[in-house]
Design a protein around this motif. Structure first.
Motif, PDB file in Angstrom:
ATOM      1  N   PRO A  70       0.795  -1.240   0.000  1.00 55.93           N
ATOM      2  CA  PRO A  70       0.000   0.000   0.000  1.00 55.93           C
ATOM      3  C   PRO A  70       0.824   1.285   0.000  1.00 55.93           C
ATOM      4  O   PRO A  70       0.366   2.305  -0.520  1.00 55.93           O
ATOM      5  N   ASP A  71       2.040   1.237   0.550  1.00 49.27           N
ATOM      6  CA  ASP A  71       2.860   2.449   0.602  1.00 49.27           C
ATOM      7  C   ASP A  71       3.850   2.554  -0.558  1.00 49.27           C
ATOM      8  O   ASP A  71       4.712   3.422  -0.569  1.00 49.27           O
ATOM      9  N   ASN A  72       3.712   1.680  -1.556  1.00 45.18           N
ATOM     10  CA  ASN A  72       4.614   1.676  -2.702  1.00 45.18           C
ATOM     11  C   ASN A  72       3.960   2.416  -3.870  1.00 45.18           C
ATOM     12  O   ASN A  72       2.933   1.962  -4.386  1.00 45.18           O
ATOM     13  N   PRO A  73       4.526   3.549  -4.312  1.00 42.38           N
ATOM     14  CA  PRO A  73       3.896   4.337  -5.376  1.00 42.38           C
ATOM     15  C   PRO A  73       4.124   3.776  -6.779  1.00 42.38           C
ATOM     16  O   PRO A  73       3.545   4.280  -7.747  1.00 42.38           O
ATOM     17  N   LEU A  74       4.962   2.756  -6.931  1.00 39.75           N
ATOM     18  CA  LEU A  74       5.244   2.202  -8.249  1.00 39.75           C
ATOM     19  C   LEU A  74       4.013   1.484  -8.808  1.00 39.75           C
ATOM     20  O   LEU A  74       3.168   0.997  -8.050  1.00 39.75           O
ATOM     21  N   PRO A  75       3.898   1.395 -10.114  1.00 39.20           N
ATOM     22  CA  PRO A  75       2.794   0.622 -10.698  1.00 39.20           C
ATOM     23  C   PRO A  75       2.997  -0.871 -10.440  1.00 39.20           C
ATOM     24  O   PRO A  75       4.122  -1.363 -10.414  1.00 39.20           O
ATOM     25  N   GLY A  76       1.894  -1.571 -10.230  1.00 35.38           N
ATOM     26  CA  GLY A  76       1.998  -3.004  -9.985  1.00 35.38           C
ATOM     27  C   GLY A  76       0.693  -3.566  -9.480  1.00 35.38           C
ATOM     28  O   GLY A  76      -0.355  -2.900  -9.487  1.00 35.38           O
ATOM     29  N   TRP A  77       0.747  -4.798  -9.003  1.00 35.69           N
ATOM     30  CA  TRP A  77      -0.451  -5.532  -8.592  1.00 35.69           C
ATOM     31  C   TRP A  77      -0.570  -5.532  -7.074  1.00 35.69           C
ATOM     32  O   TRP A  77       0.421  -5.529  -6.357  1.00 35.69           O
ATOM     33  N   HIS A  78      -1.803  -5.566  -6.579  1.00 37.42           N
ATOM     34  CA  HIS A  78      -2.054  -5.389  -5.156  1.00 37.42           C
ATOM     35  C   HIS A  78      -1.990  -6.683  -4.350  1.00 37.42           C
ATOM     36  O   HIS A  78      -2.167  -6.660  -3.131  1.00 37.42           O
ATOM     37  N   SER A  79      -1.733  -7.794  -5.017  1.00 38.15           N
ATOM     38  CA  SER A  79      -1.496  -9.048  -4.298  1.00 38.15           C
ATOM     39  C   SER A  79      -0.556  -9.909  -5.122  1.00 38.15           C
ATOM     40  O   SER A  79      -0.534  -9.815  -6.357  1.00 38.15           O
ATOM     41  N   PRO A  80       0.221 -10.769  -4.458  1.00 42.04           N
ATOM     42  CA  PRO A  80       1.080 -11.690  -5.207  1.00 42.04           C
ATOM     43  C   PRO A  80       0.271 -12.602  -6.129  1.00 42.04           C
ATOM     44  O   PRO A  80       0.737 -12.960  -7.218  1.00 42.04           O
ATOM     45  N   GLY A 165      12.465  -0.844  -6.946  1.00 43.32           N
ATOM     46  CA  GLY A 165      11.903  -0.643  -5.626  1.00 43.32           C
ATOM     47  C   GLY A 165      12.024  -1.844  -4.712  1.00 43.32           C
ATOM     48  O   GLY A 165      12.718  -2.825  -5.020  1.00 43.32           O
ATOM     49  N   PRO A 166      11.346  -1.787  -3.557  1.00 45.56           N
ATOM     50  CA  PRO A 166      11.394  -2.908  -2.613  1.00 45.56           C
ATOM     51  C   PRO A 166      10.624  -4.103  -3.152  1.00 45.56           C
ATOM     52  O   PRO A 166       9.579  -3.946  -3.788  1.00 45.56           O
ATOM     53  N   GLY A 167      11.146  -5.290  -2.906  1.00 44.70           N
ATOM     54  CA  GLY A 167      10.501  -6.505  -3.381  1.00 44.70           C
ATOM     55  C   GLY A 167      10.244  -7.484  -2.257  1.00 44.70           C
ATOM     56  O   GLY A 167      10.730  -7.325  -1.134  1.00 44.70           O
ATOM     57  N   ARG A 168       9.503  -8.518  -2.569  1.00 44.75           N
ATOM     58  CA  ARG A 168       9.158  -9.523  -1.570  1.00 44.75           C
ATOM     59  C   ARG A 168      10.327 -10.459  -1.267  1.00 44.75           C
ATOM     60  O   ARG A 168      10.393 -11.056  -0.192  1.00 44.75           O
ATOM     61  N   TYR A 169      11.259 -10.592  -2.225  1.00 38.68           N
ATOM     62  CA  TYR A 169      12.387 -11.501  -2.050  1.00 38.68           C
ATOM     63  C   TYR A 169      13.734 -10.778  -2.016  1.00 38.68           C
ATOM     64  O   TYR A 169      14.709 -11.319  -1.492  1.00 38.68           O
TER      65      TYR A 169
END
Length: 356
Positions: A70-80, A165-169
């Motif tokens: 939610p705090d990431n301004p980059l474009p992308g998907w809201h769930s894995p 940006g920050p990633g899950r892995y």
């Protein structure tokens, strides 16, 4: 000369830019006249016919879908899970291109040798399929590490743990920090499955963390040199030397802001910054000087990776113009053997060793 391009976002262009890559570039661009939803509308340089024209018969082609908190301004998907579903749609496009005879997945040594033979020895067919090695750019779409085995089964052969940006892995471009427990588990599973680690986009801390925890094959599909363009997206000389020591090949990228210093988005142009294919050779030459040889350089153009003619070398009208690179490399004093290594030989040597 037969050419390998180690980074093309083909499925992203097909699915998110809605481009039918079977068509000539001129036709693709004509259909985008007047569209403003993407900065590169009407400025594409990549299509399957253009790849054939340039004798670019093998590419590393991506799946890509970022998860954003939610705090990431980059474009992308809201769930894995949504990100995973996006990559599966991209996979379906590759499968459709295979069914149409346009592309052919290469995922093992036998398939590699057969495809290279087709492109280098068979002169009877003008419509040869473009071979593609499937790579995942940013691992966020792997819902958990167990999904990597599912992906390996459908042909995934390389993974870049992070993107922007920050990633899950892992942490990517413009982010900071190490990989963490989930990243270490990912690297261990990649090593078990013999999946290539793509070091591109890793933050400095995550880069060195990955080098400490991964013992498998490593390459950098599309990365330039920080000594020439000072940004964390680029590799320092120390990082390049580490990759060289690991037997890696580094693909030169053709995104103008990564090629020339001082690029200002929305203001700079390839002409105003004198960004041409010679600048690409500058980055390649820098790596060669650090290595003391030409064994660790290749092409990973990233063309149409979210940018088009407005942000690539001014002397490149389509990806087929990679055919100009051998002459430019020769002008620097490099031999025919060196040129063959750059255009395809180093990637082939790397894959033959990794897949032996």
């Amino acid at each position: 000369m037969f050419t390998i391009d180690a980074h093309l976002d083909l499925s992203m262009n097909a699915m998110e830019w809605n481009r039918d890559l079977r068509l000539p570039i001129e036709t693709i661009n004509s259909r985008e006249v007047g569209l403003k939803d993407k900065p590169d509308r009407g400025k594409a340089v990549v299509s399957l016919p253009a790849l054939r024209k340039g004798n670019i018969g093998l590419v590393v082609a991506t799946q890509i879908a970022r998860y954003v908190a939610p705090d990431n301004p980059l474009p992308g998907w809201h769930s894995p899970e949504q990100a995973w579903a996006q990559t599966q749609g991209q996979l379906a496009w590759y499968r459709a291109m295979e069914a149409a005879g346009e592309m052919l997945q290469v995922k093992d040594l036998d398939g590699l040798e057969k495809h290279i033979k087709l492109w280098q020895e068979d002169n009877t067919s003008e419509h040869k399929p473009i071979g593609y090695i499937l790579s995942l750019e940013g691992a966020d779409s792997l819902v958990n590490v167990g999904h990597l085995e599912i992906a390996h089964a459908y042909g995934l052969r390389a993974v870049g743990p992070a993107h922007y940006g920050p990633g899950r892995y892992a942490q990517g471009t413009n982010a900071t920090g190490k990989m963490g427990p989930h990243g270490y588990a990912l690297l261990a599973e990649m090593e078990r499955l013999n999946i290539i680690l793509d070091a591109t986009h890793l933050s400095d801390e995550s880069f060195w963390d990955a080098m400490d925890h991964f013992n498998g094959a490593v390459w950098a599909s599309h990365n330039n040199c920080r000594a020439l363009v000072d940004h964390n997206r680029q590799f320092t000389d120390e990082q390049i030397k580490e990759l060289i020591s690991r037997g890696a090949v580094i693909g030169a990228a053709l995104d103008a802001w990564m090629m020339v210093p001082g690029w200002e988005r929305g203001l700079s142009t390839p002409v105003s910054t004198n960004c041409n294919l010679e600048v690409m050779i500058d980055h390649i030459d820098h790596i060669c000087q650090l290595a003391g040889n030409t064994d660790h350089v290749g092409i990973g153009s990233d063309l149409d990776g979210g940018f088009g003619k407005e942000q690539c070398p001014y002397d490149l009208e389509s990806i087929a113009d990679l055919g100009k690179v051998p002459e430019l490399f020769a002008k620097r004093g490099y031999s025919n053997t060196d040129i063959e290594k750059l255009m395809h030989g180093n990637w082939l040597r790397f894959l033959r060793k990794a897949w032996a």
